[in-house]
Design an enzyme around this catalytic site. Structure first.
Site, PDB file in Angstrom:
ATOM      1  NE  ARG A  47      -3.962   2.785   0.766  1.00 49.09           N
ATOM      2  CZ  ARG A  47      -5.294   3.285   1.411  1.00 49.09           C
ATOM      3  NH1 ARG A  47      -5.774   1.942   1.846  1.00 49.09           N
ATOM      4  NH2 ARG A  47      -5.831   4.219   1.398  1.00 49.09           N
ATOM      5  NE  ARG A  90      -7.924   2.472  -1.284  1.00 51.27           N
ATOM      6  CZ  ARG A  90      -9.544   2.588  -1.035  1.00 51.27           C
ATOM      7  NH1 ARG A  90     -10.262   2.311  -0.045  1.00 51.27           N
ATOM      8  NH2 ARG A  90      -9.871   4.441  -1.210  1.00 51.27           N
ATOM      9  CG  ASP A 119      -8.578   1.016   3.604  1.00 50.76           C
ATOM     10  OD1 ASP A 119      -7.781   1.658   4.158  1.00 50.76           O
ATOM     11  OD2 ASP A 119      -8.956   1.457   2.759  1.00 50.76           O
ATOM     12  CG  ASP A 135     -10.409   1.648   6.877  1.00 50.97           C
ATOM     13  OD1 ASP A 135      -9.865   2.051   6.696  1.00 50.97           O
ATOM     14  OD2 ASP A 135     -11.642   2.008   5.580  1.00 50.97           O
TER      15      ASP A 135
END
Length: 161
Positions: A82, A93, A96, A98
């Site tokens: 990333r 991307r 990811d 989160d």
């Protein structure tokens, strides 16, 4: 042990492998999985791209505090390839990760906001979340994930008409 919910997404490269690599790193560095959702294919949100996303949500039992989890997830993203995150705009991307929620904690710091401030508006988070923890109560909105998904369905249906 604490339960942390992490959303994973990828729309570049070998997407299934990207998710598997992230899952392996999370298991090795954060804790033990107590639930893993199915993988969902979704269109990009907030930007145009020819590359659809693969998204999923995991629940991990951990003894790490939220700030350490953030540090670990950022290092995993970097290790997988990333590029540095930007707050200005969304882009394609390779991975990811989160932090969506950490138990029922509400955290508002410069680097971390829990629960994730937009998760209740994102189908690619709510659908897998509903699959593995439909009764999880959003600590700010005081609604269950399954209720938030119903509300999102109603909102999207109304805006489509």
């Amino acid at each position: 042990m604490n339960r942390v919910y992490l959303a994973l997404g990828t729309n570049l490269g070998n997407k299934p492998v990207n998710l598997l690599r992230a899952i392996g790193c999370i298991a090795g560095k954060i804790g033990i999985f107590s639930a893993v959702s199915s993988v969902y294919e979704t269109k990009p949100l907030g930007f145009e791209s020819e590359n659809d996303f693969l998204n999923m949500l995991v629940c991990v039992e951990t003894s790490l505090p939220p700030d350490e989890i953030l540090t670990v997830t950022q290092s995993v993203e970097k290790m997988i390839g990333r590029k540095q995150k930007t707050n200005r705009f969304y882009q394609d991307r390779i991975i990811d990760i989160d932090l969506i929620a950490y138990e029922d904690r509400i955290i508002r710091t410069e680097n971390l906001r829990l629960p994730h401030p937009l998760f209740h508006q994102r189908r690619f988070v709510l659908e897998p979340f509903n699959e593995i923890a439909p009764d999880f109560v959003h600590p700010v909105l005081h609604k269950k994930v399954n209720e938030l998904l119903i509300e999102l369905n109603i909102l999207e249906s109304a805006s489509a008409n």
